[in-house]
Design a protein around this motif. Structure first.
Motif, PDB file in Angstrom:
ATOM      1  N   TYR A 114      -8.328  -1.608  -0.684  1.00 45.11           N
ATOM      2  CA  TYR A 114      -7.853  -0.674   0.335  1.00 45.11           C
ATOM      3  C   TYR A 114      -6.982   0.399  -0.298  1.00 45.11           C
ATOM      4  CZ  TYR A 114      -9.471  -4.195   3.635  1.00 45.11           C
ATOM      5  OH  TYR A 114     -10.250  -5.077   4.335  1.00 45.11           O
ATOM      6  N   ARG A 115      -6.794   1.497   0.465  1.00 45.86           N
ATOM      7  CA  ARG A 115      -5.970   2.600  -0.012  1.00 45.86           C
ATOM      8  C   ARG A 115      -5.284   3.232   1.195  1.00 45.86           C
ATOM      9  NH1 ARG A 115      -9.832   6.107  -2.369  1.00 45.86           N
ATOM     10  NH2 ARG A 115      -9.897   7.204  -0.372  1.00 45.86           N
ATOM     11  N   LEU A 116      -4.010   3.618   1.028  1.00 46.86           N
ATOM     12  CA  LEU A 116      -3.269   4.312   2.076  1.00 46.86           C
ATOM     13  C   LEU A 116      -3.169   5.778   1.683  1.00 46.86           C
ATOM     14  CD1 LEU A 116      -1.797   3.598   4.754  1.00 46.86           C
ATOM     15  CD2 LEU A 116       0.327   3.575   3.431  1.00 46.86           C
ATOM     16  N   ASP A 117      -3.850   6.637   2.448  1.00 54.11           N
ATOM     17  CA  ASP A 117      -3.976   8.052   2.100  1.00 54.11           C
ATOM     18  C   ASP A 117      -3.185   8.935   3.050  1.00 54.11           C
ATOM     19  OD1 ASP A 117      -5.853   8.007  -0.097  1.00 54.11           O
ATOM     20  OD2 ASP A 117      -7.354   7.361   1.348  1.00 54.11           O
ATOM     21  N   PRO A 118      -2.682  10.079   2.557  1.00 48.69           N
ATOM     22  CA  PRO A 118      -2.164  11.098   3.468  1.00 48.69           C
ATOM     23  C   PRO A 118      -3.262  11.492   4.453  1.00 48.69           C
ATOM     24  CG  PRO A 118      -1.604  11.625   1.203  1.00 48.69           C
ATOM     25  CD  PRO A 118      -2.555  10.468   1.152  1.00 48.69           C
ATOM     26  N   PRO A 119      -2.910  11.850   5.681  1.00 47.97           N
ATOM     27  CA  PRO A 119      -3.933  12.118   6.695  1.00 47.97           C
ATOM     28  C   PRO A 119      -4.901  13.214   6.264  1.00 47.97           C
ATOM     29  CG  PRO A 119      -1.756  12.854   7.415  1.00 47.97           C
ATOM     30  CD  PRO A 119      -1.552  12.040   6.196  1.00 47.97           C
ATOM     31  N   GLY A 120      -6.200  12.924   6.468  1.00 50.51           N
ATOM     32  CA  GLY A 120      -7.228  13.908   6.180  1.00 50.51           C
ATOM     33  C   GLY A 120      -7.746  13.896   4.767  1.00 50.51           C
ATOM     34  N   SER A 121      -7.068  13.213   3.843  1.00 49.28           N
ATOM     35  CA  SER A 121      -7.500  13.265   2.445  1.00 49.28           C
ATOM     36  C   SER A 121      -8.668  12.342   2.158  1.00 49.28           C
ATOM     37  CB  SER A 121      -6.334  12.909   1.519  1.00 49.28           C
ATOM     38  OG  SER A 121      -5.931  11.563   1.723  1.00 49.28           O
ATOM     39  N   SER A 122      -8.921  11.365   3.086  1.00 49.66           N
ATOM     40  CA  SER A 122      -9.999  10.398   2.833  1.00 49.66           C
ATOM     41  C   SER A 122     -11.040  10.417   3.928  1.00 49.66           C
ATOM     42  CB  SER A 122      -9.401   8.988   2.766  1.00 49.66           C
ATOM     43  OG  SER A 122      -8.838   8.636   4.013  1.00 49.66           O
ATOM     44  N   GLY A 123     -11.021  11.425   4.794  1.00 47.28           N
ATOM     45  CA  GLY A 123     -11.869  11.366   5.962  1.00 47.28           C
ATOM     46  C   GLY A 123     -11.200  10.477   6.986  1.00 47.28           C
ATOM     47  N   SER A 124     -11.953   9.667   7.672  1.00 48.17           N
ATOM     48  CA  SER A 124     -11.398   8.800   8.714  1.00 48.17           C
ATOM     49  C   SER A 124     -10.859   7.530   8.112  1.00 48.17           C
ATOM     50  CB  SER A 124     -12.474   8.457   9.741  1.00 48.17           C
ATOM     51  OG  SER A 124     -12.005   7.459  10.628  1.00 48.17           O
ATOM     52  N   GLY A 125      -9.718   7.093   8.590  1.00 48.01           N
ATOM     53  CA  GLY A 125      -9.183   5.797   8.201  1.00 48.01           C
ATOM     54  C   GLY A 125      -9.771   4.670   9.005  1.00 48.01           C
ATOM     55  N   GLU A 126     -10.656   4.991   9.959  1.00 43.05           N
ATOM     56  CA  GLU A 126     -11.227   3.982  10.834  1.00 43.05           C
ATOM     57  C   GLU A 126     -12.462   3.375  10.205  1.00 43.05           C
ATOM     58  OE1 GLU A 126      -9.993   2.851  13.856  1.00 43.05           O
ATOM     59  OE2 GLU A 126      -8.329   3.877  12.901  1.00 43.05           O
ATOM     60  N   VAL A 127     -12.296   2.766   9.060  1.00 40.19           N
ATOM     61  CA  VAL A 127     -13.406   2.102   8.382  1.00 40.19           C
ATOM     62  C   VAL A 127     -13.315   0.622   8.711  1.00 40.19           C
ATOM     63  CG1 VAL A 127     -14.486   1.638   6.175  1.00 40.19           C
ATOM     64  CG2 VAL A 127     -13.278   3.787   6.539  1.00 40.19           C
ATOM     65  N   PRO A 128     -14.385  -0.010   9.194  1.00 42.18           N
ATOM     66  CA  PRO A 128     -14.308  -1.422   9.526  1.00 42.18           C
ATOM     67  C   PRO A 128     -13.956  -2.233   8.313  1.00 42.18           C
ATOM     68  CG  PRO A 128     -16.346  -0.441  10.367  1.00 42.18           C
ATOM     69  CD  PRO A 128     -15.724   0.556   9.455  1.00 42.18           C
ATOM     70  N   PRO A 129     -13.172  -3.316   8.482  1.00 43.11           N
ATOM     71  CA  PRO A 129     -12.823  -4.155   7.337  1.00 43.11           C
ATOM     72  C   PRO A 129     -14.048  -4.769   6.691  1.00 43.11           C
ATOM     73  CG  PRO A 129     -11.965  -5.067   9.388  1.00 43.11           C
ATOM     74  CD  PRO A 129     -12.623  -3.782   9.721  1.00 43.11           C
ATOM     75  N   GLU A 130     -14.011  -4.854   5.397  1.00 40.07           N
ATOM     76  CA  GLU A 130     -15.127  -5.395   4.629  1.00 40.07           C
ATOM     77  C   GLU A 130     -15.149  -6.903   4.728  1.00 40.07           C
ATOM     78  OE1 GLU A 130     -16.463  -5.602  -0.056  1.00 40.07           O
ATOM     79  OE2 GLU A 130     -14.516  -4.872   0.557  1.00 40.07           O
ATOM     80  N   PRO A 131     -16.259  -7.525   5.086  1.00 36.31           N
ATOM     81  CA  PRO A 131     -16.310  -8.979   5.110  1.00 36.31           C
ATOM     82  C   PRO A 131     -16.204  -9.530   3.718  1.00 36.31           C
ATOM     83  CG  PRO A 131     -18.516  -8.064   5.459  1.00 36.31           C
ATOM     84  CD  PRO A 131     -17.557  -6.916   5.447  1.00 36.31           C
ATOM     85  N   SER A 132     -15.538 -10.717   3.616  1.00 36.44           N
ATOM     86  CA  SER A 132     -15.407 -11.332   2.296  1.00 36.44           C
ATOM     87  C   SER A 132     -16.676 -12.052   1.930  1.00 36.44           C
ATOM     88  CB  SER A 132     -14.233 -12.310   2.313  1.00 36.44           C
ATOM     89  OG  SER A 132     -14.448 -13.302   3.281  1.00 36.44           O
TER      90      SER A 132
ATOM     91  N   LEU B 128       0.822  -1.202   0.000  1.00 40.19           N
ATOM     92  CA  LEU B 128       0.000   0.000   0.000  1.00 40.19           C
ATOM     93  C   LEU B 128       0.862   1.261   0.000  1.00 40.19           C
ATOM     94  CD1 LEU B 128      -2.667  -1.228   2.555  1.00 40.19           C
ATOM     95  CD2 LEU B 128      -3.076  -0.775   0.132  1.00 40.19           C
ATOM     96  N   ALA B 129       1.983   1.236   0.732  1.00 42.42           N
ATOM     97  CA  ALA B 129       2.856   2.415   0.805  1.00 42.42           C
ATOM     98  C   ALA B 129       3.535   2.704  -0.524  1.00 42.42           C
ATOM     99  CB  ALA B 129       3.897   2.222   1.906  1.00 42.42           C
ATOM    100  N   ARG B 130       3.755   1.671  -1.334  1.00 39.80           N
ATOM    101  CA  ARG B 130       4.361   1.896  -2.655  1.00 39.80           C
ATOM    102  C   ARG B 130       3.390   2.571  -3.620  1.00 39.80           C
ATOM    103  NH1 ARG B 130       7.049  -3.207  -1.667  1.00 39.80           N
ATOM    104  NH2 ARG B 130       5.382  -4.363  -2.712  1.00 39.80           N
ATOM    105  N   HIS B 131       2.102   2.610  -3.228  1.00 38.82           N
ATOM    106  CA  HIS B 131       1.078   3.241  -4.077  1.00 38.82           C
ATOM    107  C   HIS B 131       0.241   4.197  -3.237  1.00 38.82           C
ATOM    108  CE1 HIS B 131       2.007   0.265  -7.198  1.00 38.82           C
ATOM    109  NE2 HIS B 131       2.047  -0.619  -6.222  1.00 38.82           N
ATOM    110  N   PRO B 132       0.855   5.208  -2.620  1.00 40.12           N
ATOM    111  CA  PRO B 132       0.091   6.098  -1.736  1.00 40.12           C
ATOM    112  C   PRO B 132      -1.012   6.832  -2.487  1.00 40.12           C
ATOM    113  CG  PRO B 132       2.243   7.034  -2.240  1.00 40.12           C
ATOM    114  CD  PRO B 132       2.257   5.626  -2.773  1.00 40.12           C
ATOM    115  N   GLY B 133      -2.197   6.855  -1.884  1.00 38.44           N
ATOM    116  CA  GLY B 133      -3.328   7.529  -2.493  1.00 38.44           C
ATOM    117  C   GLY B 133      -3.991   6.767  -3.614  1.00 38.44           C
TER     118      GLY B 133
END
Length: 255
Positions: free
Chosen positions: A237-255, A173-178
């Motif tokens: 999933y996506r790794l965003d700079p802080p604040g760019s996606s709202g909250s990162g506290e999104v519950p994991p999606e069930p498979s 995820l860090a190799r593809h930020p945002g």
């Protein structure tokens, strides 16, 4: 306890109290070139893990002396790089999630075929190189630094201890930020392109990664800023700079 196989092959610690299953799996693993140490209780399994060089643990959850979940947790704490597959007759989803959250890399629900077990082992072992092929430059997002060459993660100057799969997920995820990274791509890069296992493993590992980063952030002497690890429902999933996606506290999606 019985040990079979050669010293220069993958070493498997097999903790299973059922005699029929034990003999069948031990023979199957041995015939495919694995070195096997088979023991029938959690206590003796932990003792063997301390005594022997072990690459893989196959762990039954229904042991006669101690809950296999506790054994998995202790093994993961003491041997962070060992591959742990839990074998369970507990088909309820919560039992599986608890097992994965205790530190297991994968699970099989009994009854299972030896062919599937061997395929899972091959898939995991292919994805466990000691380090990426190229060192690359460390990636920094907010106060988080991911050094793929050294396989280390830092919050400012404080190192964050991550399990192997947690680090590999974060590195992708860090190799593809945002950028959005699909579930299929994460499974292929972190587990295997021919993965046979459940994708629930991905969600549990993401949840554990979130908790470890948040715990580390709360323990730093000064406030730090984490990137947002965002769930994209129906995609990945996506790794965003802080604040760019709202909250990162999104519950994991069930498979």
């Amino acid at each position: 306890m019985r040990v079979t196989g050669a010293k220069d092959v993958v070493s498997v610690l097999f903790i299973e109290d059922d005699e029929v299953i034990g003999r069948h799996v031990e023979a199957g693993l041995r015939s495919h070139g694995y070195a096997v140490a088979w023991t029938r209780t959690g206590g003796s399994g932990l003792a063997e893990a301390a005594r022997l060089p072990i690459d893989v643990v196959l762990l039954d959850l229904g042991l006669p002396d101690v809950d296999g979940i506790d054994v998995a947790r202790q093994l993961r704490d003491e041997y962070p790089d060992v591959l742990i597959l839990i074998l369970t007759a507990r088909s309820e989803e919560i039992d599986v999630i608890v097992g994965l959250d205790a530190g297991a890399d994968d699970y099989l629900v009994k009854p299972f075929s030896l062919t599937v077990l061997l395929a899972r082992l091959r898939a995991h072992l292919r994805r466990r190189p000691p380090a990426p092929a190229g060192p690359g430059e460390p990636v920094r997002i907010a106060d988080l630094t991911v050094d793929t060459g050294a396989r280390r993660c830092f919050l400012r100057d404080q190192e964050v201890e991550l399990r192997p799969k947690e680090f590999e997920l974060l590195a992708v995820l860090a190799r593809h930020p945002g950028e959005a990274v699909s579930r299929e791509s994460l499974m292929a890069q972190v587990w295997d392109e021919n993965w046979y296992g459940p994708t629930k493993t991905l969600d549990v590992t993401i949840s554990s990664l979130r908790r470890r980063l948040q715990t580390a952030a709360s323990a730093t002497p000064e406030p730090v800023t984490l990137p947002d690890l965002t769930t994209l429902r129906g995609h990945g999933y996506r790794l965003d700079p802080p604040g760019s996606s709202g909250s990162g506290e999104v519950p994991p999606e069930p498979s």
